[in-house]
Design an enzyme around this catalytic site. Structure first.
Site, PDB file in Angstrom:
ATOM      1  N   GLY A 152       0.801  -1.214   0.000  1.00 54.15           N
ATOM      2  CA  GLY A 152       0.000   0.000   0.000  1.00 54.15           C
ATOM      3  C   GLY A 152       0.832   1.261   0.000  1.00 54.15           C
ATOM      4  O   GLY A 152       0.280   2.358   0.103  1.00 54.15           O
ATOM      5  N   THR A 183       2.846   4.342  -1.512  1.00 49.52           N
ATOM      6  CA  THR A 183       2.708   5.106  -2.751  1.00 49.52           C
ATOM      7  C   THR A 183       3.980   5.907  -3.003  1.00 49.52           C
ATOM      8  O   THR A 183       4.871   5.988  -2.160  1.00 49.52           O
ATOM      9  CB  THR A 183       1.489   6.048  -2.684  1.00 49.52           C
ATOM     10  OG1 THR A 183       1.625   6.927  -1.555  1.00 49.52           O
ATOM     11  CG2 THR A 183       0.201   5.254  -2.533  1.00 49.52           C
ATOM     12  N   SER A 219      -3.358   1.754  -4.593  1.00 49.80           N
ATOM     13  CA  SER A 219      -3.106   3.090  -4.068  1.00 49.80           C
ATOM     14  C   SER A 219      -3.991   3.367  -2.866  1.00 49.80           C
ATOM     15  O   SER A 219      -3.702   4.255  -2.064  1.00 49.80           O
ATOM     16  CB  SER A 219      -3.351   4.142  -5.157  1.00 49.80           C
ATOM     17  OG  SER A 219      -4.683   4.074  -5.632  1.00 49.80           O
ATOM     18  N   PHE A 228      -6.780   0.928  -0.200  1.00 51.43           N
ATOM     19  CA  PHE A 228      -7.417  -0.359   0.077  1.00 51.43           C
ATOM     20  C   PHE A 228      -8.837  -0.227   0.616  1.00 51.43           C
ATOM     21  O   PHE A 228      -9.515  -1.229   0.802  1.00 51.43           O
ATOM     22  CB  PHE A 228      -6.568  -1.167   1.068  1.00 51.43           C
ATOM     23  CG  PHE A 228      -5.342  -1.758   0.435  1.00 51.43           C
ATOM     24  CD1 PHE A 228      -5.391  -2.997  -0.171  1.00 51.43           C
ATOM     25  CD2 PHE A 228      -4.152  -1.064   0.431  1.00 51.43           C
ATOM     26  CE1 PHE A 228      -4.274  -3.542  -0.774  1.00 51.43           C
ATOM     27  CE2 PHE A 228      -3.021  -1.590  -0.165  1.00 51.43           C
ATOM     28  CZ  PHE A 228      -3.087  -2.832  -0.777  1.00 51.43           C
ATOM     29  N   HIS A 276      -4.879  15.572   2.775  1.00 57.81           N
ATOM     30  CA  HIS A 276      -4.343  14.573   3.695  1.00 57.81           C
ATOM     31  C   HIS A 276      -3.653  15.247   4.870  1.00 57.81           C
ATOM     32  O   HIS A 276      -3.445  16.463   4.869  1.00 57.81           O
ATOM     33  CB  HIS A 276      -3.352  13.647   2.982  1.00 57.81           C
ATOM     34  CG  HIS A 276      -3.996  12.629   2.107  1.00 57.81           C
ATOM     35  ND1 HIS A 276      -4.344  12.892   0.800  1.00 57.81           N
ATOM     36  CD2 HIS A 276      -4.379  11.350   2.349  1.00 57.81           C
ATOM     37  CE1 HIS A 276      -4.901  11.804   0.278  1.00 57.81           C
ATOM     38  NE2 HIS A 276      -4.937  10.863   1.196  1.00 57.81           N
ATOM     39  N   HIS A 277      -3.276  14.450   5.857  1.00 53.12           N
ATOM     40  CA  HIS A 277      -2.556  14.944   7.018  1.00 53.12           C
ATOM     41  C   HIS A 277      -1.140  15.374   6.625  1.00 53.12           C
ATOM     42  O   HIS A 277      -0.607  14.954   5.587  1.00 53.12           O
ATOM     43  CB  HIS A 277      -2.498  13.874   8.109  1.00 53.12           C
ATOM     44  CG  HIS A 277      -1.983  12.557   7.617  1.00 53.12           C
ATOM     45  ND1 HIS A 277      -0.639  12.289   7.479  1.00 53.12           N
ATOM     46  CD2 HIS A 277      -2.630  11.442   7.192  1.00 53.12           C
ATOM     47  CE1 HIS A 277      -0.472  11.071   7.011  1.00 53.12           C
ATOM     48  NE2 HIS A 277      -1.667  10.525   6.829  1.00 53.12           N
ATOM     49  N   LYS A 285       1.862  12.960   5.534  1.00 47.11           N
ATOM     50  CA  LYS A 285       1.890  12.218   4.263  1.00 47.11           C
ATOM     51  C   LYS A 285       3.032  12.755   3.408  1.00 47.11           C
ATOM     52  O   LYS A 285       3.091  13.952   3.108  1.00 47.11           O
ATOM     53  CB  LYS A 285       0.559  12.331   3.529  1.00 47.11           C
ATOM     54  CG  LYS A 285       0.522  11.482   2.258  1.00 47.11           C
ATOM     55  CD  LYS A 285      -0.883  11.331   1.723  1.00 47.11           C
ATOM     56  CE  LYS A 285      -0.913  10.484   0.449  1.00 47.11           C
ATOM     57  NZ  LYS A 285      -0.356   9.128   0.674  1.00 47.11           N
ATOM     58  N   GLY A 297      -1.376   8.734  -3.981  1.00 47.31           N
ATOM     59  CA  GLY A 297      -1.530   7.640  -4.947  1.00 47.31           C
ATOM     60  C   GLY A 297      -2.966   7.487  -5.398  1.00 47.31           C
ATOM     61  O   GLY A 297      -3.234   7.168  -6.563  1.00 47.31           O
ATOM     62  N   THR A 298      -3.895   7.726  -4.481  1.00 50.11           N
ATOM     63  CA  THR A 298      -5.312   7.647  -4.828  1.00 50.11           C
ATOM     64  C   THR A 298      -5.672   8.701  -5.868  1.00 50.11           C
ATOM     65  O   THR A 298      -6.387   8.417  -6.832  1.00 50.11           O
ATOM     66  CB  THR A 298      -6.177   7.826  -3.565  1.00 50.11           C
ATOM     67  OG1 THR A 298      -5.842   6.804  -2.635  1.00 50.11           O
ATOM     68  CG2 THR A 298      -7.662   7.759  -3.888  1.00 50.11           C
TER      69      THR A 298
END
Length: 238
Positions: free
Chosen positions: A75, A77, A101, A103, A135-136, A139, A145-146
């Protein structure tokens, strides 16, 4: 199953919790404090490995699992420039490999919605499409990746857009991805189609890491005893 956790940060610990709830055993946990335990011999004791580290170490970790003959769910990225090499290693070692990218079951349904919406919007050139991901601050990679997966799905259907860029752009051929880093924010992805007449928007917001961790364990359960290269679409049947 006996699971090797390669990466024992926040995600690794969330995965551990779900795996134990589902009756699995964590026989190896590799974090920054015990990198010396990340060996082929130790990994070989597992039925499946789950890898959540970072872009600088993911490829080597994935290949090490394959060389150990252990199916690996990845998972991490930010390392996909070497994805084809990882696939080749999987085939050479007759192992099993599943990269995603994201789950989360909800996000993978969101992927399916994004593909369908991109198909529907493709003939309507008056709409401009853009992405936002939040995101936080911990990251490491941007865009996520998403977000890249979502962008590539759109590029596959939208003939106006030629490439994604991680910034605002006024160029018609650019698909803009805007990345924001805010605490706390497990993850939000927004696809926006705008026109002079109206706007269309789809959005997914994660409330915590449970969905990601559950999906990773489901993927590991699916990959156990398999050979080959798979995706979350195979796991979920979508």
């Amino acid at each position: 199953m006996k699971i090797a956790l390669i990466g024992y940060g926040k995600m690794g610990k969330a995965i551990e919790e779900i795996a134990l709830q589902r009756g699995h055993e964590i026989m190896l946990k590799v974090g920054i404090e015990n990198l010396e335990d990340n060996t082929i011999n130790n990994i070989r004791k597992a039925d499946v490995a789950i890898e959540f580290t970072g872009p600088e170490s993911a490829f080597e970790n994935v290949v090490r699992c394959m060389e150990a003959g252990v199916p690996v769910v990845c998972g991490s990225t930010g390392w996909l420039a070497r994805y084809e090499e990882a696939k080749n290693s999987c085939l050479t070692n007759k192992s099993a490999f599943l990269y995603a990218s994201n789950f989360s079951v909800g996000v993978n349904i969101f992927f399916a919605l994004n593909k369908r919406l991109a198909e529907l919007m493709a003939p309507h050139k008056e709409y401009n499409v853009a992405l936002t991901e939040i995101h936080h601050t911990a990251k490491l990679d941007a865009p996520s990746g998403t977000a890249i997966t979502l962008a590539e799905q759109i590029l596959d259907k939208n003939t106006q857009k030629k490439q994604w860029v991680n910034q605002p752009s006024t160029q018609a051929e650019d698909l803009s991805i805007l990345s924001e880093r805010i605490d706390p924010a497990p993850g939000t992805h927004i696809i926006s189609y705008t026109s002079p007449i109206d706007d269309i928007e789809i959005k997914h917001t994660a409330h915590n890491r449970t969905g990601f961790a559950t999906g990773a364990v489901l993927a590991a359960e699916f990959l156990h005893d398999k050979k080959g290269i798979f995706s979350m679409s195979d796991v979920l049947g979508i």
